[in-house]
Scaffold this motif. Structure first.
Motif, short mmCIF file in Angstrom:
data_model
loop_
_atom_site.label_atom_id
_atom_site.label_comp_id
_atom_site.label_asym_id
_atom_site.label_seq_id
_atom_site.Cartn_x
_atom_site.Cartn_y
_atom_site.Cartn_z
N LYS A 7 0.70 -1.35 0.16
CA LYS A 7 -0.06 0.46 -0.59
C LYS A 7 0.97 1.67 0.35
O LYS A 7 2.22 1.65 0.52
N VAL A 8 0.77 1.99 -0.69
CA VAL A 8 0.98 3.68 -0.88
C VAL A 8 0.77 4.84 -0.63
O VAL A 8 -0.50 4.44 -1.80
N PRO A 9 1.00 5.11 0.60
CA PRO A 9 -0.80 6.28 1.23
C PRO A 9 -0.84 7.24 0.10
O PRO A 9 -1.77 8.16 0.32
N ILE A 10 0.53 7.57 -0.36
CA ILE A 10 0.72 9.44 -1.33
C ILE A 10 1.00 8.47 -2.42
O ILE A 10 1.60 8.20 -2.84
N LYS A 11 -0.41 9.02 -3.14
CA LYS A 11 -0.43 8.54 -4.62
C LYS A 11 0.57 9.41 -5.41
O LYS A 11 0.83 10.98 -5.27
N GLY A 12 0.79 9.35 -6.51
CA GLY A 12 1.17 10.85 -7.68
C GLY A 12 2.96 10.67 -7.61
O GLY A 12 3.55 9.29 -6.82
N TYR A 13 3.82 11.10 -8.60
CA TYR A 13 5.01 11.17 -8.11
C TYR A 13 5.11 11.75 -6.99
O TYR A 13 4.92 12.37 -6.27
N CYS A 14 6.34 11.33 -6.79
CA CYS A 14 7.75 11.42 -5.73
C CYS A 14 8.80 12.33 -6.07
O CYS A 14 9.29 12.40 -7.04
N MET A 15 9.72 12.79 -4.85
CA MET A 15 10.99 12.81 -5.18
C MET A 15 11.90 11.99 -5.38
O MET A 15 11.64 10.57 -5.84
N HIS A 16 12.41 12.68 -4.02
CA HIS A 16 14.13 11.43 -3.79
C HIS A 16 13.90 9.89 -3.12
O HIS A 16 13.95 9.41 -3.28
N GLU A 17 12.82 10.22 -2.67
CA GLU A 17 12.54 8.91 -1.60
C GLU A 17 10.63 8.76 -1.22
O GLU A 17 9.51 9.33 -1.95
N PHE A 18 9.60 7.63 -1.12
CA PHE A 18 8.58 7.42 -1.07
C PHE A 18 8.15 6.48 0.14
O PHE A 18 9.41 5.78 0.52
N VAL A 19 7.09 6.50 0.97
CA VAL A 19 6.69 5.55 2.11
C VAL A 19 5.66 4.47 1.26
O VAL A 19 5.02 4.76 0.04
N MET A 20 6.43 3.80 1.52
CA MET A 20 4.61 2.61 1.88
C MET A 20 4.27 1.79 3.08
O MET A 20 4.98 1.75 4.35
N GLN A 21 3.48 1.33 3.09
CA GLN A 21 2.74 0.70 4.08
C GLN A 21 2.89 -1.22 3.85
O GLN A 21 2.02 -1.46 3.05
N ALA A 22 3.55 -1.53 5.16
CA ALA A 22 3.60 -3.28 5.28
C ALA A 22 2.75 -3.76 6.35
O ALA A 22 3.39 -4.69 6.88
N ASP A 23 1.39 -2.98 6.18
CA ASP A 23 0.70 -3.76 7.31
C ASP A 23 -0.67 -4.89 6.77
O ASP A 23 -1.30 -4.81 7.63
N LYS A 24 -0.36 -5.65 5.52
CA LYS A 24 -1.39 -6.69 4.57
C LYS A 24 -1.12 -7.53 5.03
O LYS A 24 -1.99 -8.25 5.09
N PHE A 25 0.13 -7.88 6.31
CA PHE A 25 0.01 -9.34 7.23
C PHE A 25 0.18 -9.33 8.69
O PHE A 25 0.25 -9.83 9.27
N LEU A 26 -0.81 -8.26 9.05
CA LEU A 26 -0.97 -7.87 10.83
C LEU A 26 -1.71 -8.95 11.51
O LEU A 26 -1.31 -9.34 11.77
N ALA A 27 -2.33 -9.32 10.31
CA ALA A 27 -2.95 -10.41 11.19
C ALA A 27 -2.40 -12.03 11.11
O ALA A 27 -2.57 -12.69 11.89
N GLU A 28 -1.25 -12.03 10.11
CA GLU A 28 -0.52 -13.03 10.12
C GLU A 28 0.31 -13.10 11.57
O GLU A 28 1.42 -14.09 11.18
N GLY A 29 0.58 -11.52 11.78
CA GLY A 29 1.82 -11.45 13.12
C GLY A 29 3.39 -11.21 12.25
O GLY A 29 3.88 -10.90 13.01
#
Length: 482
Positions: free
Chosen positions: A370-392
């Protein structure tokens, strides 16, 4: 699983020695005539041969993971190529043996490098003057806030007690403000754009605001489209703008902080100008400012008088000395050479490639994270690694698994405003082949998380050390292994 390395003391072999000490003689006795200063017990050194000692440290060197050995996408901390030619030049005897107290007539060459580097950085950033004295980014921030403080005091404006800081800021920003006895007021980010929430900023502006500390592009990799409006709002209420230069690597000769409306800034030389990074120093963090803040720059300063350069040791409105002499000259020299190697056109290409690489990764990884901020980024970007929280499985677990594939983990859980955040910065140094392998490894880890979640939760498996209780290690520090 890799075998856990032994300490040098665990490799002790009785009777072996890798050192020799001078034999006691008349000269030695005269050097320490009083016996009370002599040791009464043997030095607690490991007993090991010279060749085994050499192999021990060579092995430890190979176990270390760093920018010279592995891909290092450490978001917010720009880990990139350090050209070896800059290292070689800094080791030249003419520079290495220069004494800071040598007469100015003897060091005109070194003073010229300092003076010229400040000029070049000011032109690059749209500033008027500066200093190279601060020894680290955090110290540069401290200098900048002290200069803002001095500016307001000089105008007898004593009611300004607040420094505004966005919620996506580096932790050193509020720390620097507090060290200067300011109250820190946090400004929210817009959850959709990642930019400063203009309405919240307007609520917090008052005649108590001394300044606003901003990184642009910010830690999420977003360039503020509202930056001119933001700087005008702060200036209109009498405050000043501080530019945290942590992300300057992405805007070299594309835009300039001074033209955005910033009054003072620092530059992390290890991030943008490829001086050595990490290990606690030596560091360098030039502070640049607009003309109205020039009188408050720390001393000493290099000034030009007729055809010669001289040192200004005292200035009536200066905040005073912040470091010894002129700063870490060998670091400044490497940054100067990096600037000279690339030139203004080359620096622009650096930023363009850093932006291209980051967007390439963002595009390909957005299919599995999951990428919370859409569109183009500059030199870095954030993504969320929360899709497997149910599996710990958390971002921390994925970061640890990357180590098994020979890739250093990106920054995790920062900025704090993004859930299960992974902050990724490939820099301009990396090839497409390296980026493609990183994408493939990340997708493979996602497959592993679905098929064998415990494999991820127990990672790393191929490193000398596995999972450590980091909280316990920090609170119960033990530097000696039984």
């Amino acid at each position: 699983m890799m075998k856990k390395p032994q300490t040098i003391f665990q490799k002790t072999q009785k009777g072996q020695r890798a050192y020799s000490l001078p034999k006691e003689n008349a000269a030695w006795s005269n050097f320490l005539p009083e016996k009370k200063w002599l040791r009464s017990t043997e030095i607690a050194l490991p007993e090991i041969s010279e060749i085994d000692l050499t192999r021990h440290f060579s092995t430890l060197e190979r176990l270390n993971m760093g920018i010279d050995t592995n891909f290092y996408p450490l978001g917010s901390c720009t880990m990139k190529l350090n050209p070896r030619i800059c290292e070689e030049a800094a080791q030249l005897t003419e520079y290495k043996s220069m004494h800071p107290l040598a007469s100015e007539e003897m060091v005109q060459g070194s003073l010229t490098i300092i003076y010229t580097l400040i000029e070049k950085l000011c032109k690059l950033c749209g500033m008027s003057s500066g200093t190279l004295a601060p020894n680290a980014g955090a110290q540069g921030e401290f200098v900048g806030i002290r200069m803002i403080e001095a500016y307001h005091k000089d105008r007898n404006d004593k009611k300004r007690t607040q420094i505004l800081v966005p919620d996506s800021a580096h932790g050193t920003n509020p720390a620097s403000a507090r060290l200067c006895s300011y109250d820190v007021v946090t400004i929210r980010s817009d959850p959709e754009t990642g930019d400063v929430d203009i309405n919240h900023l307007k609520e917090k502006l008052s005649d108590k605001v001394a300044g606003f500390m901003l990184t642009n592009p910010n830690t999420i990799g977003v360039f503020s489209k509202n930056i001119l409006q933001i700087t005008k709002l702060v200036h209109d209420c009498g405050g000043l703008l501080y530019y945290d230069g942590a992300n300057l690597n992405s805007i070299l000769n594309l835009c300039r902080p001074g033209e955005m409306g910033f009054d003072v800034m620092h530059i992390n030389l290890h991030k943008t100008f490829s001086t050595p990074h990490g290990g606690g120093g030596p560091g360098g963090a030039p502070v640049l400012c607009q003309e109205k803040l020039e009188p408050f720059l720390p001393t000493p300063r290099i000034i030009k008088e007729k055809k010669a350069l001289s040192t200004l040791w005292k200035s009536p409105k200066s905040i005073g000395a912040i470091a010894s002499f002129y700063g870490n000259f060998s670091v400044l020299l490497k940054a100067y050479l990096y600037f000279q190697l690339h030139g203004h056109y080359g620096l622009r290409k650096i930023s363009e490639m850093a932006i291209l690489n980051a967007n390439y990764l963002k595009y390909h990884l957005s299919s599995c994270f999951k990428v919370p901020i859409k569109g183009y980024c500059m030199h870095e970007f954030v993504m969320q690694a929360d899709k497997f929280l149910a599996e710990g499985i958390k971002a921390f677990d994925i970061a640890k698994r990357l180590l098994d594939y020979g890739i250093h983990a990106p920054t995790v859980y920062f900025p704090l405003i993004i859930k299960e955040c992974m902050l990724i910065e490939p820099t301009e140094s990396e090839s497409k082949k390296t980026l493609d392998r990183f994408i493939a490894v990340m997708k493979k880890i996602i497959d592993e998380a679905q098929d064998s979640p415990q494999l991820i939760k127990d990672a790393p498996h191929q490193m000398p050390l596995q999972r450590l209780d980091e909280v316990h290690a920090a609170r119960v520090l033990d530097l000696v292994e039984d």
